[in-house]
Design an enzyme around this catalytic site. Sequence first.
Site, PDB file in Angstrom:
ATOM      1  CG  HIS A 161      11.901   6.581  16.828  1.00 51.08           C
ATOM      2  ND1 HIS A 161      12.475   5.794  15.504  1.00 51.08           N
ATOM      3  CD2 HIS A 161      10.616   5.947  16.906  1.00 51.08           C
ATOM      4  CE1 HIS A 161      11.934   4.703  15.417  1.00 51.08           C
ATOM      5  NE2 HIS A 161      10.708   4.869  15.996  1.00 51.08           N
ATOM      6  CB  THR A 162      12.844  10.098  22.304  1.00 49.66           C
ATOM      7  OG1 THR A 162      11.666   9.371  22.641  1.00 49.66           O
ATOM      8  CG2 THR A 162      13.375  10.949  23.392  1.00 49.66           C
ATOM      9  CE  LYS A 163      14.640  12.716  14.827  1.00 49.10           C
ATOM     10  NZ  LYS A 163      13.249  13.194  14.417  1.00 49.10           N
TER      11      LYS A 163
END
Lengths: 297, 290
Positions: free
Chosen positions: B60-62
């Site tokens: 997931h985009t962090k």
Amino acid sequence: MFRNQYDTDVTTWSPQGRLFQVEYAMEAVKQGSCAVGLKSDTHVVLATLKRSQSELSSFQRKVFKIDDHMGIAIAGLTGDGRSLCKYMRNECINHRYVYESSMPVGRLVRQIADKSQVCTQRSWKRPYGVGLLVAGLDSQGPHLFSTCPSGNYYEYKAMAIGARSQAAKTYLEKHFEAFPGASLDELVRHGLRALQSSLSEGELTDANCSVAVVGKDLAFTLLEDAAVQPYIAALKEDEPMQAEGAAAPEAAAAAAPVVVPGAIEVEPTAAGGPDGGEAAAERALREGEGPAPMEAD
Amino acid sequence: MLPRPTSHSKALGPGVAGPELAVATSAVLDRPPQPGAHLPLSGAAPCAVDPAALGDPRQHTKYPYVTGTSVLAIKYKDGVLVGCDTLGAYGSTKRYKNTQRIVRVNSKCVVAAGGEISDFQYISNLLDELTTDDYRTDDGIELTPAEVYAYLCRVMYNRRNKFDPLWNSLVVAGVGPGSNGEGGSAFVGMVGMIGTHYTDSHVTTGFANQLARPLFRERQRDDMSEEEALQLMYDALKVCYYRDKCSINKFQIAKVTGEGGVSISEPFALDMRWDYKMFAQPTKWAVGAW
């Protein structure tokens, strides 16, 4: 009804290039009771004749609200009509959820037409047996569309579908040039008169007809029973005007009519009543009490 | 030969079937952290299991990588103005000095973004698909700015709910009829990466929230002339350049009006002065400073 060797399947063409099953489906629409639609520059009106199974039952509903800006009148298989109504409502509400605005009428009608077309090209489906009159308002103005089981759809200035709709269409063809500038009351009255022409027996009552209106500042409103009564009464008062062309309507006697009975310049009627007399009668009614203000159901 | 069970778990690596520890039971996941637990006693490295990696293999985009900084938008008499610089920064490096962060949606609407540039390219793609659909339908109906705004709110919020946000602060601006068909009214709105959204007469993202907003509050009016509006925009862009370290002196301004449609300017620079006395000698008059 004729029997054909090419009418068993919706996916079978006839040698003349016809799909008989689709045409039979359109017959089902013609079996439904009459529905009339007409539009002006600001409003769209639907008027329908309701049938009842027997004296004991209620009258079958024919007009359905799809969204605040759109509604339909159905003619044909009521079950199919309800199914399409549910689909249209779903599409409108989803559109509203994503875009926070009303769905353009033409696009939804095209979706219905595409859905109907699919049913004419699958061997395991049957065409919808219902025709819709879609009345709605969007950013491009008021619209009246008619769809049919074949998947065709057209936009109309005025249209009638269902049993004996030809008589209603004849009335509409005669008067449609007056529609664009007409007021809402006039439009409703035209619609009811068109509907009346398609009656085979009996007359319009508040039980057997329903009217729906939608306009620029008017959400789709269904008028039934008590709400439609004033329009029917006004229609009845118009008739003696048309027939005799001289007597003042009794209802207008309650208020002080500006037009004095007998002063209405009107030639003795031939068929259909002169337009001048009608307009004068309408003016008298409006300046008198006129129909009740619209109430939503 | 008996078929040997292989594992596709990232914790173990390819082609290796681990011991029972490969199954994430509570005994494995909840045990107290032990120092050196990842180092097996007997050096059988492929059989070592990292319980943390037994979770969802999807990423997931962090954090964002290539980012744009502030965006400013104001309403004025004829329509709206949107301004931002043309920098795509890679952390502290001013890496891409020619990015266009304002995109034309249709003849009535533009969208501009700060934050992750690749996510904004994805969003432009989505908007392109919507516009192409409208074009294909060919019924004269275009998406209004309010509809684009509502659509983007839903997209951003739904991504946030999946814990995979599009890392952008979007500004939607344009002219269009209100949803009830009122005549041409200017529209300016902002949608954040977690779905927060609002509309107003002026909107800012990023550093401009702190730097430009006071200027807008003081000087922006809905009936400003175009010259006044441009001057206000220039002043605000200047302040953002002076005080934001990740910005460059190369700006674009987009104008959307009822008659003129959308026009996005060529990049331009503004006059900057770095010889202010307080800049040159900031501590000269400060008591006790050295």
